[in-house]
Design a protein around this motif. Sequence first.
Motif, PDB file in Angstrom:
ATOM      1  N   LYS A 291      22.667  -3.727  41.646  1.00 29.05           N
ATOM      2  CA  LYS A 291      23.034  -3.766  42.603  1.00 29.05           C
ATOM      3  C   LYS A 291      25.286  -3.665  42.713  1.00 29.05           C
ATOM      4  O   LYS A 291      25.528  -2.793  43.689  1.00 29.05           O
ATOM      5  CB  LYS A 291      22.426  -4.496  43.606  1.00 29.05           C
TER       6      LYS A 291
ATOM      7  N   GLN B 297      26.965  -0.268  41.310  1.00 30.00           N
ATOM      8  CA  GLN B 297      26.459   0.237  43.011  1.00 30.00           C
ATOM      9  C   GLN B 297      27.545   0.463  43.750  1.00 30.00           C
ATOM     10  O   GLN B 297      28.152   1.564  44.153  1.00 30.00           O
ATOM     11  CB  GLN B 297      25.339   0.481  43.277  1.00 30.00           C
ATOM     12  N   VAL B 298      27.848  -0.941  44.483  1.00 33.21           N
ATOM     13  CA  VAL B 298      28.898  -1.574  45.814  1.00 33.21           C
ATOM     14  C   VAL B 298      29.574  -1.053  45.338  1.00 33.21           C
ATOM     15  O   VAL B 298      30.774  -0.379  46.289  1.00 33.21           O
ATOM     16  CB  VAL B 298      27.823  -2.754  45.410  1.00 33.21           C
TER      17      VAL B 298
ATOM     18  N   VAL C 129      31.174   0.737  42.761  1.00 37.09           N
ATOM     19  CA  VAL C 129      31.067   2.441  42.715  1.00 37.09           C
ATOM     20  C   VAL C 129      31.323   2.878  44.384  1.00 37.09           C
ATOM     21  O   VAL C 129      32.268   3.740  44.189  1.00 37.09           O
ATOM     22  CB  VAL C 129      30.469   3.232  42.038  1.00 37.09           C
ATOM     23  N   ARG C 130      30.356   2.440  44.789  1.00 35.25           N
ATOM     24  CA  ARG C 130      30.534   3.393  46.181  1.00 35.25           C
ATOM     25  C   ARG C 130      32.033   2.636  46.522  1.00 35.25           C
ATOM     26  O   ARG C 130      32.120   3.606  47.629  1.00 35.25           O
ATOM     27  CB  ARG C 130      29.499   2.631  46.907  1.00 35.25           C
TER      28      ARG C 130
ATOM     29  N   ASN D  20      34.542   4.900  45.994  1.00 36.78           N
ATOM     30  CA  ASN D  20      34.802   6.089  46.485  1.00 36.78           C
ATOM     31  C   ASN D  20      35.304   6.125  47.574  1.00 36.78           C
ATOM     32  O   ASN D  20      35.880   6.902  47.937  1.00 36.78           O
ATOM     33  CB  ASN D  20      33.228   6.816  46.311  1.00 36.78           C
ATOM     34  N   LEU D  21      34.749   4.863  48.445  1.00 41.54           N
ATOM     35  CA  LEU D  21      36.147   5.277  49.889  1.00 41.54           C
ATOM     36  C   LEU D  21      37.114   4.798  50.046  1.00 41.54           C
ATOM     37  O   LEU D  21      37.729   5.545  50.389  1.00 41.54           O
ATOM     38  CB  LEU D  21      34.727   3.864  50.780  1.00 41.54           C
TER      39      LEU D  21
ATOM     40  N   GLY E  72      38.004   8.799  48.730  1.00 41.02           N
ATOM     41  CA  GLY E  72      38.294   9.682  49.418  1.00 41.02           C
ATOM     42  C   GLY E  72      38.307   8.885  50.609  1.00 41.02           C
ATOM     43  O   GLY E  72      37.777  10.234  51.379  1.00 41.02           O
ATOM     44  N   ALA E  73      38.965   8.362  51.145  1.00 42.02           N
ATOM     45  CA  ALA E  73      39.033   8.237  52.825  1.00 42.02           C
ATOM     46  C   ALA E  73      39.885   9.182  53.131  1.00 42.02           C
ATOM     47  O   ALA E  73      39.614   9.239  54.535  1.00 42.02           O
ATOM     48  CB  ALA E  73      39.571   6.212  52.954  1.00 42.02           C
TER      49      ALA E  73
ATOM     50  N   ARG F 260      32.358   2.321  57.505  1.00 38.17           N
ATOM     51  CA  ARG F 260      32.453   1.794  56.349  1.00 38.17           C
ATOM     52  C   ARG F 260      33.035   0.842  56.372  1.00 38.17           C
ATOM     53  O   ARG F 260      31.978  -0.131  55.366  1.00 38.17           O
ATOM     54  CB  ARG F 260      32.260   2.943  55.423  1.00 38.17           C
TER      55      ARG F 260
ATOM     56  N   LEU G   6      29.220  -6.742  52.546  1.00 37.00           N
ATOM     57  CA  LEU G   6      28.731  -6.792  51.256  1.00 37.00           C
ATOM     58  C   LEU G   6      29.508  -7.009  50.187  1.00 37.00           C
ATOM     59  O   LEU G   6      29.035  -7.624  49.602  1.00 37.00           O
ATOM     60  CB  LEU G   6      27.988  -5.242  50.570  1.00 37.00           C
TER      61      LEU G   6
END
Lengths: 301, 216
Positions: free
Chosen positions: B93, B96-97, B99-100, B103-104, B107-108, B119, B130
């Motif tokens: 987890k 993955q967090v 990576v997310r 991405n945020l 790509g903001a 987010r 998180l």
Amino acid sequence: MVTKTEETQLNRLENQVDNGGGGAWEYLCLVKKLKVRRPDKVLRHGLSILNDPKKRSALGPDVWTLYEQVSIAAMDCQCLDVAKDCIKVLQKQFPESKRVGRLEGILLEAKGLWAEAEKAYSSLLEDNPLDPVLHKRRVAIAKAQGNFPTAIEWLNKYLETFMADHDAWRELAEIYVSLQMYKQAAFCYEELILSQPTVPLYHLAYADVLYTLGGVENILLAKKYYASAIDLTGGKNTKALFGICLCSSAIAQLTKGRNKEDKESPELQSLAAAALEKDYKQRAPAKLLLLTSALKSLKTS
Amino acid sequence: MVSQLYDKTLSFRTPFTPNQKPHKQKRKKSKSSTHRHRHRYRASMAEDLVLDTAIRDWVLIPLSVVMVLIGILRYFVSKLMRSSQVPDPKIVKEGQVIVRARNLRAGANFISPKSFRARRVYFCNEENGLLHVPKGQAQNAQAQMFSDPNMAMDMMKKNLSMIIPQTLTFAWVNFFFSGFVAAKIPFPLTQRFRSMLQNGIDLSTVDVSYVSSRSW
């Protein structure tokens, strides 16, 4: 997403194999690598390799992956006997394997025995709680049964752990759109755009959802995303061009009562209309009249 | 004459003689003979020693081949001994967090400011974000490594698999290839390296550039 070169290569190999040339094994490997869905071709060519013992032994240890690929293709084409035979061969070779257990679960799903399939997957998940494919199969069962709320619940739980899986986000967005839960769908599309900002498909879908949600702000935002979709595709996306025209007319209608001056210049709409007309003249000149009348009604309304 | 004597003592024609004893006796003779002439050829120490080609054929090449083979063997053994690690759900987890979140950040500019802010709060919120780690809890990575029993076992296994082949090779080389000069190092070295590199050679006056096979 399959790139253009890979797509051309795939088509070339497909033609070659269909017309009797060799190269069936390369074709099958490419299909597996790109994860495209061509069940009938895979089934035909895969069986032709597997039924020939000489070719089978030429493959060596890859023959088991071929069995797996052919069994999934057979289930896609509803040739369940072929699938069962392949799975039996795999079972004999790998008795206690996770992958074979998964295939058996998929076979139960294909037969329509949802309860048994669900039981099989739950027992497999107890042993490996972190297998993404098993989670996704469970979601697929719920979706196939038409039980969308359960599917959404499972998918959300999956995404809590594996939140970087963009395929899952895409699936969730499509389920939400089919259930008309547009706000949640917008969130999912935002995730997709964040992870892959250069794919015009997601921009387009997000713009569609925003336009459907309605409201001036959303439609303004939708116009921006249609514009970015046009930008990313080099001006060729007809849907996005139409989207811009519709958005502009909708904004004009919604802000008719206000005394504000036009913030957005009307250039964008006229540009989009001109591009559309050019496109139709090139590709479908018969429908050009329809187009011009529709655009006129948009402008005047 | 002195150089001739030196030539004879250093050209061991057959290093692999089955009978080691006469080999060693020969060496002892040479040692005594050199002792007598020691003062005489200290001056000629600068001249080059001629090393027999037999040394090169029979020592350097097999030794290199054996080294390479042992490296390959070590690789396969480590592959066999590697235990498959069960992925921990928390670690997955966390990965993955990250990576997310990445991405945020990247790509903001592609999403509306409202959703970006939402987010960001989701990730960095003081209470239940998180990515937020309360001050006292951030663990030292090393302490975690030692407390995790699986990882400690893995490290021990890796160390063992490195030590055992090394000791075996050392003993083997020592047994077969001791007692003569194997090669000459092209660059000059200080006297301190003598004990390291010239292990089997009991002559203290040989130039340090000449190494015994043990150092190989």
